[in-house]
Design a protein around this motif. Structure first.
Motif, PDB file in Angstrom:
ATOM      1  N   ARG A   1      -2.995 -14.599   2.840  1.00 28.19           N
ATOM      2  CA  ARG A   1      -3.271 -15.987   3.215  1.00 28.19           C
ATOM      3  C   ARG A   1      -3.935 -16.047   4.596  1.00 28.19           C
ATOM      4  N   ALA A   2      -3.533 -15.148   5.492  1.00 26.18           N
ATOM      5  CA  ALA A   2      -4.145 -15.123   6.824  1.00 26.18           C
ATOM      6  C   ALA A   2      -5.605 -14.687   6.753  1.00 26.18           C
ATOM      7  N   VAL A   3      -5.894 -13.665   5.957  1.00 21.94           N
ATOM      8  CA  VAL A   3      -7.270 -13.184   5.835  1.00 21.94           C
ATOM      9  C   VAL A   3      -8.141 -14.244   5.160  1.00 21.94           C
ATOM     10  N   ALA A   4      -7.617 -14.882   4.127  1.00 17.75           N
ATOM     11  CA  ALA A   4      -8.363 -15.957   3.471  1.00 17.75           C
ATOM     12  C   ALA A   4      -8.681 -17.070   4.469  1.00 17.75           C
TER      13      ALA A   4
ATOM     14  N   ILE B   1     -13.777 -10.476  12.423  1.00 17.09           N
ATOM     15  CA  ILE B   1     -12.328 -10.586  12.267  1.00 17.09           C
ATOM     16  C   ILE B   1     -11.720  -9.208  12.495  1.00 17.09           C
ATOM     17  N   MET B   2     -10.837  -9.097  13.477  1.00 19.93           N
ATOM     18  CA  MET B   2     -10.211  -7.822  13.807  1.00 19.93           C
ATOM     19  C   MET B   2      -8.787  -7.802  13.238  1.00 19.93           C
ATOM     20  N   THR B   3      -8.450  -6.761  12.483  1.00 20.58           N
ATOM     21  CA  THR B   3      -7.119  -6.648  11.890  1.00 20.58           C
ATOM     22  C   THR B   3      -6.539  -5.269  12.150  1.00 20.58           C
ATOM     23  N   THR B   4      -5.291  -5.125  11.806  1.00 20.29           N
ATOM     24  CA  THR B   4      -4.632  -3.823  11.888  1.00 20.29           C
ATOM     25  C   THR B   4      -4.537  -3.207  10.496  1.00 20.29           C
ATOM     26  N   GLU B   5      -4.041  -1.973  10.466  1.00 15.75           N
ATOM     27  CA  GLU B   5      -3.905  -1.254   9.199  1.00 15.75           C
ATOM     28  C   GLU B   5      -2.935  -1.966   8.261  1.00 15.75           C
ATOM     29  N   ALA B   6      -1.905  -2.584   8.832  1.00 21.52           N
ATOM     30  CA  ALA B   6      -0.916  -3.285   8.007  1.00 21.52           C
ATOM     31  C   ALA B   6      -1.559  -4.396   7.192  1.00 21.52           C
ATOM     32  N   ILE B   7      -2.642  -4.963   7.703  1.00 23.69           N
ATOM     33  CA  ILE B   7      -3.313  -6.054   6.995  1.00 23.69           C
ATOM     34  C   ILE B   7      -4.215  -5.521   5.893  1.00 23.69           C
ATOM     35  N   VAL B   8      -5.099  -4.594   6.212  1.00 24.63           N
ATOM     36  CA  VAL B   8      -6.091  -4.144   5.223  1.00 24.63           C
ATOM     37  C   VAL B   8      -5.462  -3.318   4.111  1.00 24.63           C
ATOM     38  N   GLU B   9      -4.269  -2.749   4.347  1.00 22.94           N
ATOM     39  CA  GLU B   9      -3.603  -1.969   3.304  1.00 22.94           C
ATOM     40  C   GLU B   9      -2.894  -2.854   2.284  1.00 22.94           C
TER      41      GLU B   9
ATOM     42  N   ALA C   1      -2.413  -5.037  -0.807  1.00 22.75           N
ATOM     43  CA  ALA C   1      -3.170  -5.010  -2.066  1.00 22.75           C
ATOM     44  C   ALA C   1      -3.945  -6.305  -2.279  1.00 22.75           C
ATOM     45  N   ASN C   2      -3.343  -7.439  -1.960  1.00 20.38           N
ATOM     46  CA  ASN C   2      -4.027  -8.722  -2.145  1.00 20.38           C
ATOM     47  C   ASN C   2      -5.185  -8.891  -1.172  1.00 20.38           C
ATOM     48  N   VAL C   3      -5.026  -8.352   0.040  1.00 18.34           N
ATOM     49  CA  VAL C   3      -6.114  -8.403   1.012  1.00 18.34           C
ATOM     50  C   VAL C   3      -7.285  -7.557   0.532  1.00 18.34           C
ATOM     51  N   SER C   4      -6.993  -6.376   0.008  1.00 19.66           N
ATOM     52  CA  SER C   4      -8.051  -5.503  -0.511  1.00 19.66           C
ATOM     53  C   SER C   4      -8.863  -6.213  -1.585  1.00 19.66           C
ATOM     54  N   GLU C   5      -8.177  -6.964  -2.432  1.00 18.11           N
ATOM     55  CA  GLU C   5      -8.861  -7.700  -3.500  1.00 18.11           C
ATOM     56  C   GLU C   5      -9.747  -8.805  -2.918  1.00 18.11           C
ATOM     57  N   ILE C   6      -9.248  -9.516  -1.894  1.00 15.61           N
ATOM     58  CA  ILE C   6     -10.040 -10.570  -1.256  1.00 15.61           C
ATOM     59  C   ILE C   6     -11.302  -9.991  -0.627  1.00 15.61           C
ATOM     60  N   LEU C   7     -11.152  -8.881   0.090  1.00 12.52           N
ATOM     61  CA  LEU C   7     -12.292  -8.268   0.764  1.00 12.52           C
ATOM     62  C   LEU C   7     -13.316  -7.772  -0.255  1.00 12.52           C
ATOM     63  N   ARG C   8     -12.814  -7.197  -1.331  1.00 15.20           N
ATOM     64  CA  ARG C   8     -13.723  -6.693  -2.373  1.00 15.20           C
ATOM     65  C   ARG C   8     -14.483  -7.856  -3.022  1.00 15.20           C
ATOM     66  N   ASP C   9     -13.773  -8.918  -3.362  1.00 23.38           N
ATOM     67  CA  ASP C   9     -14.415 -10.061  -4.019  1.00 23.38           C
ATOM     68  C   ASP C   9     -15.376 -10.796  -3.084  1.00 23.38           C
TER      69      ASP C   9
ATOM     70  N   GLY D   1     -17.091  -9.345  -0.666  1.00 23.44           N
ATOM     71  CA  GLY D   1     -18.142  -8.457  -0.185  1.00 23.44           C
ATOM     72  C   GLY D   1     -18.040  -8.163   1.300  1.00 23.44           C
ATOM     73  N   VAL D   2     -16.842  -8.261   1.849  1.00 22.24           N
ATOM     74  CA  VAL D   2     -16.630  -8.021   3.281  1.00 22.24           C
ATOM     75  C   VAL D   2     -16.421  -6.531   3.521  1.00 22.24           C
ATOM     76  N   ARG D   3     -17.124  -5.998   4.497  1.00 20.87           N
ATOM     77  CA  ARG D   3     -16.996  -4.585   4.838  1.00 20.87           C
ATOM     78  C   ARG D   3     -16.047  -4.421   6.016  1.00 20.87           C
ATOM     79  N   SER D   4     -15.357  -3.284   6.056  1.00 23.01           N
ATOM     80  CA  SER D   4     -14.451  -3.005   7.175  1.00 23.01           C
ATOM     81  C   SER D   4     -14.816  -1.682   7.832  1.00 23.01           C
ATOM     82  N   ALA D   5     -14.741  -1.649   9.141  1.00 20.28           N
ATOM     83  CA  ALA D   5     -14.994  -0.423   9.913  1.00 20.28           C
ATOM     84  C   ALA D   5     -13.797  -0.194  10.816  1.00 20.28           C
ATOM     85  N   SER D   6     -13.243   1.009  10.796  1.00 22.08           N
ATOM     86  CA  SER D   6     -12.016   1.285  11.545  1.00 22.08           C
ATOM     87  C   SER D   6     -12.278   2.149  12.776  1.00 22.08           C
TER      88      SER D   6
END
Length: 468
Positions: A359-362, A425-433, A435-443, A445-450
């Motif tokens: 919900r936060a990432v959305a 948008i800057m996040t931590t590993e706890a956020i991008v790991e 499962a629902n966040v991964s689906e949002i990012l994939r849908d 088309g958002v790219r992440s760089a760590s």
């Protein structure tokens, strides 16, 4: 116009009319059971309503006195209600003990405190307003077990399969019960006082009459497990309280576990504290100054405007103020629609909470897009938003007469936001790991760089992810 008509007319002005109409219909035509300790999430699902609008409607209904809001401390094992209060301020014990599960639990706001709603007697009288009027089985259903235990409609028939005895005892009354003990584990339990006695029945059957006495008192007493043999038992039960008690003797086997094992989502204290309607309606009336309540997992989102000081210099105080205020209004709306709540604003910064990372990432993605639209409308890049998100444990506290949060999770979220570039948008590993966040990012088309980053005051490097 009756008082009930006036209350619901008032409620329709404050909450979603469709939701209010559904609540009013249940109040006027529903069964008593449907109006006691209402699970707002189950209510929304049953009537095909939006969860957030349903929660908001019940909150407004409680505020005007049409419903009573109750905060219940739950046993995570059996789902029983260990304690109840009209506010969260009543959750004051370091440990709550469940006699039925023979275990103690440190309360957390994630899954151990539920919030339910009961119709006010001024709107409609129901049996649960006087719990001693309920039948013993209905007392267990409506008073002892939480709204998160999905008890079957045929509870009494299902309970009968494992029940050896179920009686009512008036204040000061003593009863003598004869029953046949099977070669199984047996529990004597009273849902009013939470008194319990365990009997481990094993060995060869005996023809001799066995005897056992149990005193039911307000002490929530758990007696030592006694070993007995299959056969006749003469049980003496004494009620040493000032109200009716409803002890039962049942077989604690697979059927009991199946009966209590069906669970459903319920409105947790954590979710309510991160609800914008709740914060708007109840404001400071949540926690006492000395309370420190644990939340196992909460997601924090921080935002800040880059270069806002220069903005005031460039366009003038009045224009800049209007633009910044428009930005705040948009952020508040987005947070609320994503089941979050704005905790506070500091200068041009916002601190918000959400029940889950997705919900936060959305919300963050919508915020970024909203700032782009605002900038396009004004023909400039004046609103450069920096966003940081982190999730983890924290404490719910009362700071400066406001319900707030404290802990390292909050600190990390704030520091992560400080590392963000505008529109990133800057996040931590706890956020991008998640499962629902991964689906949002994939849908999306958002790219992440760590990369690894050292956060000020944290004392260790943290892996952070830039979402662009």
């Amino acid at each position: 116009m009756s008082e009930v008509d006036v209350l619901f007319a008032t409620l329709r002005q404050a909450a979603d009319p469709q939701t209010v109409e559904c609540i009013e219909n249940v109040v006027r035509h529903g069964a008593d059971r449907d109006l006691n300790r209402i699970n707002a999430l189950a209510f929304a699902e049953k009537h095909h309503l939006d969860e957030e609008k349903t929660i908001a409607a019940f909150l407004h209904a409680a505020r005007i006195g049409a419903f009573e809001m109750t905060w219940n401390v739950l046993c995570p094992g059996c789902g029983g209600v260990l304690d109840s209060g009209a506010t969260l301020k009543g959750v004051v014990q370091d440990t709550y003990h469940c006699a039925l599960c023979a275990a103690g639990y440190e309360p957390t706001l994630d899954e151990m405190v539920e919030v339910t709603f009961t119709v006010s007697p001024r709107v409609r009288g129901i049996a649960a307003h006087d719990p001693d009027r309920l039948s013993p089985v209905e007392y267990y259903r409506q008073i002892f077990f939480s709204s998160g235990v999905d008890l079957p409609e045929d509870l009494e028939a299902r309970f009968d399969r494992i029940l050896l005895e179920l009686i009512e005892l008036a204040p000061g009354e003593k009863a003598f019960v004869s029953l046949q003990l099977p070669a199984q584990f047996v529990i004597i339990f009273d849902a009013v006082t939470h008194s319990a006695q365990f009997i481990d029945v094993q060995g060869e059957p005996t023809s001799e009459r066995q005897a056992l006495s149990m005193v039911i008192s307000r002490g929530h007493a758990l007696n030592e497990t006694v070993a007995m043999r299959p056969g006749l038992l003469r049980l003496t039960l004494e009620n040493h309280t000032d109200r009716r008690v409803v002890p039962n003797v049942c077989i604690a086997g697979d059927e009991l576990h199946d009966l209590l094992g069906r669970r459903r989502p319920f409105l947790t204290a954590k979710r309510l504290l991160t609800n914008q309607s709740f914060r708007d309606i109840y404001r400071t009336d949540t926690l006492d100054v000395d309370q420190r309540l644990k939340i196992t997992s909460l997601t924090f989102l921080f935002t800040d405007l880059r270069g806002s000081t220069a903005l005031y210099e460039r366009v003038g105080d009045l224009a800049a103020f209007d633009l910044v205020r428009a930005h705040f209004r948009v952020l508040h709306e987005i947070v609320a629609t994503e089941a979050g709540a704005v905790v506070k604003t500091i200068g041009d910064a916002v601190m918000a909470t959400f029940p889950s990372p997705d919900r936060a990432v959305a919300a963050a993605l919508r915020m970024r897009e909203a700032m782009r639209r605002l900038n396009a409308e004004h023909g400039s890049e004046d609103l450069l938003l920096k966003i940081g998100i982190h999730e983890g444990p924290c404490l719910a506290v009362n700071l400066n007469d406001r319900q707030d949060y404290f802990g390292q999770t909050v600190n990390i979220a704030s520091r992560v936001q400080g590392l963000a570039d505008p529109n990133v948008i800057m996040t931590t590993e706890a956020i991008v790991e998640d499962a629902n966040v991964s689906e949002i990012l994939r849908d999306s088309g958002v790219r992440s760089a760590s990369r690894m980053a050292e956060l000020q005051g944290i004392g260790r490097e943290v892996k952070i992810f830039a979402l662009s």
